[in-house]
Motif scaffolding. Sequence first.
Motif, PDB file in Angstrom:
ATOM      1  N   ALA A  18       0.983  -1.149  -0.064  1.00 27.93           N
ATOM      2  CA  ALA A  18      -0.160  -0.033   0.074  1.00 27.93           C
ATOM      3  C   ALA A  18       0.821   1.269   0.095  1.00 27.93           C
ATOM      4  O   ALA A  18       0.418   2.374  -0.676  1.00 27.93           O
ATOM      5  CB  ALA A  18      -1.166   0.149   0.995  1.00 27.93           C
ATOM      6  N   LYS A  19       1.857   1.033   0.581  1.00 24.48           N
ATOM      7  CA  LYS A  19       3.114   2.216   0.722  1.00 24.48           C
ATOM      8  C   LYS A  19       3.850   2.258  -0.362  1.00 24.48           C
ATOM      9  O   LYS A  19       4.649   2.917  -0.910  1.00 24.48           O
ATOM     10  CB  LYS A  19       3.766   2.340   1.921  1.00 24.48           C
ATOM     11  CG  LYS A  19       3.054   2.291   3.239  1.00 24.48           C
ATOM     12  CD  LYS A  19       2.084   3.500   3.555  1.00 24.48           C
ATOM     13  CE  LYS A  19       2.902   4.614   3.744  1.00 24.48           C
ATOM     14  NZ  LYS A  19       2.134   5.887   3.772  1.00 24.48           N
ATOM     15  N   GLN A  20       3.745   1.272  -1.402  1.00 23.78           N
ATOM     16  CA  GLN A  20       4.601   1.170  -2.684  1.00 23.78           C
ATOM     17  C   GLN A  20       5.872   1.065  -2.203  1.00 23.78           C
ATOM     18  O   GLN A  20       6.738   1.658  -3.079  1.00 23.78           O
ATOM     19  CB  GLN A  20       4.204   2.140  -3.843  1.00 23.78           C
ATOM     20  CG  GLN A  20       2.660   2.396  -4.123  1.00 23.78           C
ATOM     21  CD  GLN A  20       2.457   3.424  -5.200  1.00 23.78           C
ATOM     22  OE1 GLN A  20       3.193   4.404  -5.419  1.00 23.78           O
ATOM     23  NE2 GLN A  20       1.422   3.371  -5.849  1.00 23.78           N
ATOM     24  N   MET A  21       6.085   0.151  -1.418  1.00 21.30           N
ATOM     25  CA  MET A  21       7.618   0.108  -0.977  1.00 21.30           C
ATOM     26  C   MET A  21       8.121  -1.472  -1.344  1.00 21.30           C
ATOM     27  O   MET A  21       7.266  -2.299  -1.252  1.00 21.30           O
ATOM     28  CB  MET A  21       7.879   0.152   0.631  1.00 21.30           C
ATOM     29  CG  MET A  21       7.423   1.558   1.149  1.00 21.30           C
ATOM     30  SD  MET A  21       7.394   1.676   2.704  1.00 21.30           S
ATOM     31  CE  MET A  21       9.095   1.556   3.201  1.00 21.30           C
ATOM     32  N   THR A  22       9.261  -1.511  -1.730  1.00 18.23           N
ATOM     33  CA  THR A  22       9.677  -3.002  -1.684  1.00 18.23           C
ATOM     34  C   THR A  22      10.520  -3.338  -0.618  1.00 18.23           C
ATOM     35  O   THR A  22      10.273  -2.551   0.644  1.00 18.23           O
ATOM     36  CB  THR A  22      11.094  -3.064  -2.735  1.00 18.23           C
ATOM     37  OG1 THR A  22      12.114  -2.355  -2.164  1.00 18.23           O
ATOM     38  CG2 THR A  22      10.716  -2.285  -4.108  1.00 18.23           C
ATOM     39  N   GLN A  23      10.698  -4.743  -0.352  1.00 13.24           N
ATOM     40  CA  GLN A  23      11.029  -5.246   0.785  1.00 13.24           C
ATOM     41  C   GLN A  23      12.494  -4.643   1.045  1.00 13.24           C
ATOM     42  O   GLN A  23      12.700  -4.288   2.480  1.00 13.24           O
ATOM     43  CB  GLN A  23      11.326  -6.642   0.623  1.00 13.24           C
ATOM     44  CG  GLN A  23      10.221  -7.592   0.704  1.00 13.24           C
ATOM     45  CD  GLN A  23      10.551  -9.045   0.722  1.00 13.24           C
ATOM     46  OE1 GLN A  23      11.251  -9.517   0.235  1.00 13.24           O
ATOM     47  NE2 GLN A  23       9.334  -9.797   1.114  1.00 13.24           N
ATOM     48  N   ALA A  24      13.230  -4.623   0.059  1.00 12.80           N
ATOM     49  CA  ALA A  24      14.500  -3.437   0.312  1.00 12.80           C
ATOM     50  C   ALA A  24      14.317  -2.048   0.976  1.00 12.80           C
ATOM     51  O   ALA A  24      15.012  -1.698   1.926  1.00 12.80           O
ATOM     52  CB  ALA A  24      15.336  -3.553  -0.617  1.00 12.80           C
ATOM     53  N   ASP A  25      13.244  -1.430   0.417  1.00 12.13           N
ATOM     54  CA  ASP A  25      12.847  -0.153   0.950  1.00 12.13           C
ATOM     55  C   ASP A  25      12.570  -0.162   2.450  1.00 12.13           C
ATOM     56  O   ASP A  25      13.031   0.597   3.086  1.00 12.13           O
ATOM     57  CB  ASP A  25      11.858   0.706   0.230  1.00 12.13           C
ATOM     58  CG  ASP A  25      11.964   0.730  -1.351  1.00 12.13           C
ATOM     59  OD1 ASP A  25      13.366   0.928  -1.635  1.00 12.13           O
ATOM     60  OD2 ASP A  25      11.112   0.730  -2.185  1.00 12.13           O
ATOM     61  N   LEU A  26      11.738  -1.143   2.754  1.00 11.35           N
ATOM     62  CA  LEU A  26      11.280  -1.141   4.226  1.00 11.35           C
ATOM     63  C   LEU A  26      12.227  -1.540   4.841  1.00 11.35           C
ATOM     64  O   LEU A  26      12.727  -0.779   6.092  1.00 11.35           O
ATOM     65  CB  LEU A  26      10.055  -2.267   4.332  1.00 11.35           C
ATOM     66  CG  LEU A  26       9.662  -2.494   5.748  1.00 11.35           C
ATOM     67  CD1 LEU A  26       9.152  -1.175   6.253  1.00 11.35           C
ATOM     68  CD2 LEU A  26       8.428  -3.518   5.732  1.00 11.35           C
ATOM     69  N   ALA A  27      13.324  -2.381   4.644  1.00  9.62           N
ATOM     70  CA  ALA A  27      14.422  -2.742   5.354  1.00  9.62           C
ATOM     71  C   ALA A  27      15.436  -1.638   5.823  1.00  9.62           C
ATOM     72  O   ALA A  27      15.855  -1.463   6.626  1.00  9.62           O
ATOM     73  CB  ALA A  27      15.177  -3.957   4.663  1.00  9.62           C
TER      74      ALA A  27
END
Length: 177
Positions: A18-27
Motif C-alpha cells: 500500500a505504501k509502494q515500498m519494496t522489501q529492500a525499501d522497508l528494510a
Amino acid sequence: MCLDNKMVGKQIALLRFAKQMTQADLAERLGISFQAVSKWERGENLPDVAILPQLANVLETTIDNILCGNVRQVAYRGTIKVADMIEGIKCLQKMGDLLGKENKIYLSAIKGIDESMNTTIEAAFKDDFVFEAFVAEAIIQNLMAGMYVEITDVRRNFKHEHFANVVCEYARKYNIV
C-alpha cells in the motif's frame, strides 16, 4: 492473543504494498536486512518487539494493526440470550404502559433512544419487522462490547431471516462465534 506468523506476515506485506515500498525499501528504513522483512512476510519469523514501533511508524499504522491483521480483538465478557434482548425492548414499551406515554421519564427515555439512533423506537412497538431490527441492534451492540451469542439461539428466535443473518455476520466479524 495468539499471534499467527503467516497472518502477521501477510499484513506487513499488504501494508508495505500500500505504501509502494519494496522489501529492500522497508528494510533500509528500519536499518535491517531485506531478508528479515522477507522472513516476516513468509511467516517464518515475527518482527522483534523493539522494532514494532518503528515498523508501525514507517507503515503509517498501529502495532495492533500489524499484529492482528486489522482484526478487532474483543475480550469475551459473557453470553447473551436473544430472548433477553427481546424482553429488554419489550420493557421499553411496558414502561410507557406503566408510567403513561406522557410521563416525562418515559418521554425522556424514548427521546434519548430516538435521537441517539436517529429513529423512532415507538414504531417497533407496532411493527414486528421494526421490532426485530431493534433487537438485532441491541445484540450487535453487545457483540461489539465483547459479548457472545449462540448462532442457534439467533436462528431459533428471529422470525425474519434477514436480521438473523445480520446478527450472525456481526458475530463472525467480532470473532465471538
